[in-house]
Design a protein around this motif. Structure first.
Motif, PDB file in Angstrom:
ATOM      1  N   VAL A  81       0.876  -1.167   0.000  1.00 47.58           N
ATOM      2  CA  VAL A  81       0.000   0.000   0.000  1.00 47.58           C
ATOM      3  C   VAL A  81       0.915   1.219   0.000  1.00 47.58           C
ATOM      4  CG1 VAL A  81      -1.810   1.287   1.193  1.00 47.58           C
ATOM      5  CG2 VAL A  81      -1.816  -1.218   1.281  1.00 47.58           C
ATOM      6  N   TYR A  82       0.826   2.021  -1.078  1.00 49.26           N
ATOM      7  CA  TYR A  82       1.660   3.209  -1.224  1.00 49.26           C
ATOM      8  C   TYR A  82       0.950   4.431  -0.653  1.00 49.26           C
ATOM      9  CZ  TYR A  82       4.511   0.297  -4.255  1.00 49.26           C
ATOM     10  OH  TYR A  82       5.311  -0.702  -4.742  1.00 49.26           O
ATOM     11  N   ASP A  83       1.728   5.452  -0.352  1.00 51.74           N
ATOM     12  CA  ASP A  83       1.173   6.656   0.260  1.00 51.74           C
ATOM     13  C   ASP A  83       0.192   7.402  -0.647  1.00 51.74           C
ATOM     14  OD1 ASP A  83       3.258   7.418  -1.442  1.00 51.74           O
ATOM     15  OD2 ASP A  83       3.974   9.008  -0.126  1.00 51.74           O
ATOM     16  N   ASP A  84       0.204   7.121  -1.943  1.00 53.17           N
ATOM     17  CA  ASP A  84      -0.759   7.752  -2.852  1.00 53.17           C
ATOM     18  C   ASP A  84      -2.020   6.904  -3.030  1.00 53.17           C
ATOM     19  OD1 ASP A  84       0.138   5.659  -4.419  1.00 53.17           O
ATOM     20  OD2 ASP A  84       0.978   6.920  -6.000  1.00 53.17           O
ATOM     21  N   GLY A  85      -2.122   5.798  -2.261  1.00 54.31           N
ATOM     22  CA  GLY A  85      -3.307   4.946  -2.312  1.00 54.31           C
ATOM     23  C   GLY A  85      -3.188   3.760  -3.256  1.00 54.31           C
ATOM     24  N   GLU A  86      -2.168   3.741  -4.110  1.00 54.35           N
ATOM     25  CA  GLU A  86      -1.999   2.608  -5.025  1.00 54.35           C
ATOM     26  C   GLU A  86      -1.699   1.341  -4.232  1.00 54.35           C
ATOM     27  OE1 GLU A  86       0.941   0.897  -8.536  1.00 54.35           O
ATOM     28  OE2 GLU A  86       1.106   3.008  -8.003  1.00 54.35           O
ATOM     29  N   THR A  87      -2.222   0.227  -4.702  1.00 56.93           N
ATOM     30  CA  THR A  87      -1.925  -1.070  -4.090  1.00 56.93           C
ATOM     31  C   THR A  87      -1.286  -1.968  -5.135  1.00 56.93           C
ATOM     32  OG1 THR A  87      -4.108  -1.965  -4.588  1.00 56.93           O
ATOM     33  CG2 THR A  87      -3.830  -0.878  -2.439  1.00 56.93           C
ATOM     34  N   GLN A  88      -0.549  -2.926  -4.655  1.00 55.63           N
ATOM     35  CA  GLN A  88       0.140  -3.870  -5.543  1.00 55.63           C
ATOM     36  C   GLN A  88       0.286  -5.190  -4.789  1.00 55.63           C
ATOM     37  OE1 GLN A  88       4.258  -2.831  -6.295  1.00 55.63           O
ATOM     38  NE2 GLN A  88       4.187  -3.701  -8.332  1.00 55.63           N
ATOM     39  N   ARG A  89       0.251  -6.275  -5.506  1.00 62.06           N
ATOM     40  CA  ARG A  89       0.423  -7.601  -4.892  1.00 62.06           C
ATOM     41  C   ARG A  89       1.492  -8.366  -5.662  1.00 62.06           C
ATOM     42  NH1 ARG A  89      -1.958 -11.095  -1.396  1.00 62.06           N
ATOM     43  NH2 ARG A  89      -2.111 -13.281  -1.945  1.00 62.06           N
ATOM     44  N   ARG A  90       2.377  -8.996  -4.924  1.00 59.47           N
ATOM     45  CA  ARG A  90       3.401  -9.868  -5.529  1.00 59.47           C
ATOM     46  C   ARG A  90       3.395 -11.168  -4.728  1.00 59.47           C
ATOM     47  NH1 ARG A  90       7.727  -6.684  -5.367  1.00 59.47           N
ATOM     48  NH2 ARG A  90       7.175  -5.932  -7.437  1.00 59.47           N
ATOM     49  N   VAL A  91       3.404 -12.286  -5.431  1.00 61.86           N
ATOM     50  CA  VAL A  91       3.473 -13.593  -4.782  1.00 61.86           C
ATOM     51  C   VAL A  91       4.741 -14.284  -5.268  1.00 61.86           C
ATOM     52  CG1 VAL A  91       2.354 -15.822  -4.431  1.00 61.86           C
ATOM     53  CG2 VAL A  91       0.955 -13.737  -4.612  1.00 61.86           C
ATOM     54  N   TRP A  92       5.662 -14.475  -4.342  1.00 64.02           N
ATOM     55  CA  TRP A  92       6.925 -15.153  -4.637  1.00 64.02           C
ATOM     56  C   TRP A  92       6.775 -16.650  -4.433  1.00 64.02           C
ATOM     57  CZ3 TRP A  92      11.193 -13.114  -6.708  1.00 64.02           C
ATOM     58  CH2 TRP A  92      11.399 -11.744  -6.608  1.00 64.02           C
ATOM     59  N   LYS A  93       7.333 -17.421  -5.332  1.00 68.20           N
ATOM     60  CA  LYS A  93       7.500 -18.865  -5.144  1.00 68.20           C
ATOM     61  C   LYS A  93       9.001 -19.076  -4.993  1.00 68.20           C
ATOM     62  CE  LYS A  93       3.388 -20.176  -7.739  1.00 68.20           C
ATOM     63  NZ  LYS A  93       2.480 -19.967  -6.720  1.00 68.20           N
ATOM     64  N   ILE A  94       9.393 -19.570  -3.833  1.00 66.78           N
ATOM     65  CA  ILE A  94      10.798 -19.638  -3.432  1.00 66.78           C
ATOM     66  C   ILE A  94      11.252 -21.093  -3.331  1.00 66.78           C
ATOM     67  CG2 ILE A  94      12.435 -19.060  -1.586  1.00 66.78           C
ATOM     68  CD1 ILE A  94      11.264 -16.576  -2.882  1.00 66.78           C
TER      69      ILE A  94
END
Length: 177
Positions: A81-94
């Motif tokens: 969650v960024y300060d400008d309201g943008e959201t992002q999702r990342r799913v790592w497979k390790i």
């Protein structure tokens, strides 16, 4: 003239080599020992900033993470969650390997991220697709994690494009009890 040229070349070589980051082997024996699987298990929270090439903060973020393991195969879910309201999702497979190396993939990672830990440090590199206007750009990330305590680490990531550093991300990542 030959001596001046030789001195100049030696000086340039010294300056260029002094700018290079140390290899992860440099941190052998440093404490506390960084165990990737142990640290990235369960719930974590990160707080960070993105800086441009001038060092100016361009964004702030909070990241909720959840990591789980099945043997040496893990999944790390990151919700930004960024300060400008943008959201992002990342799913790592390790995947953890027996020689302290690690590989990882994610939807916005091009190819395979490769890393290694030694002592209290973990280092990995990968290419990432970043949103840019109505499109994306590819950038290379050089990611260094420094374990401060068993529940807290500092993560510094250089962002390069065409071999030139264009930004940096700094995060403090904490285990949530």
């Amino acid at each position: 003239m030959k001596r001046i040229t030789t001195l100049f070349l030696l000086s340039c070589t010294f300056l260029l080599s002094s700018c290079a980051a140390p290899d992860v082997e440099y941190y052998q024996g440093s404490q506390p020992e960084f165990n990737f699987k142990q640290f990235f298990s369960g719930k974590l929270k990160a707080y960070g900033v993105v800086q441009d090439f001038k060092g100016e903060v361009t964004r702030k973020m909070v990241v909720d993470m959840n990591a789980s393991w099945d043997g040496n195969n893990g999944v790390i879910e990151e919700d930004f969650v960024y300060d400008d309201g943008e959201t992002q999702r990342r799913v790592w497979k390790i995947t953890l390997n027996t020689d302290n190396t690690l590989t990882g993939t994610a939807g916005d990672v091009i190819g395979i991220a490769k890393g290694k830990s030694n002592g209290s440090v973990f280092h990995w590199q990968y290419t990432l697709k970043l949103p840019y206007g109505d499109d994306t750009i590819e950038v290379n990330l050089d990611d260094w994690m420094y374990l401060v305590t068993q529940s807290r680490l500092i993560n510094r990531t250089a962002i390069d494009k065409f071999g030139i550093e264009v930004g940096e991300v700094t995060l403090v990542i904490e285990k949530v009890e």
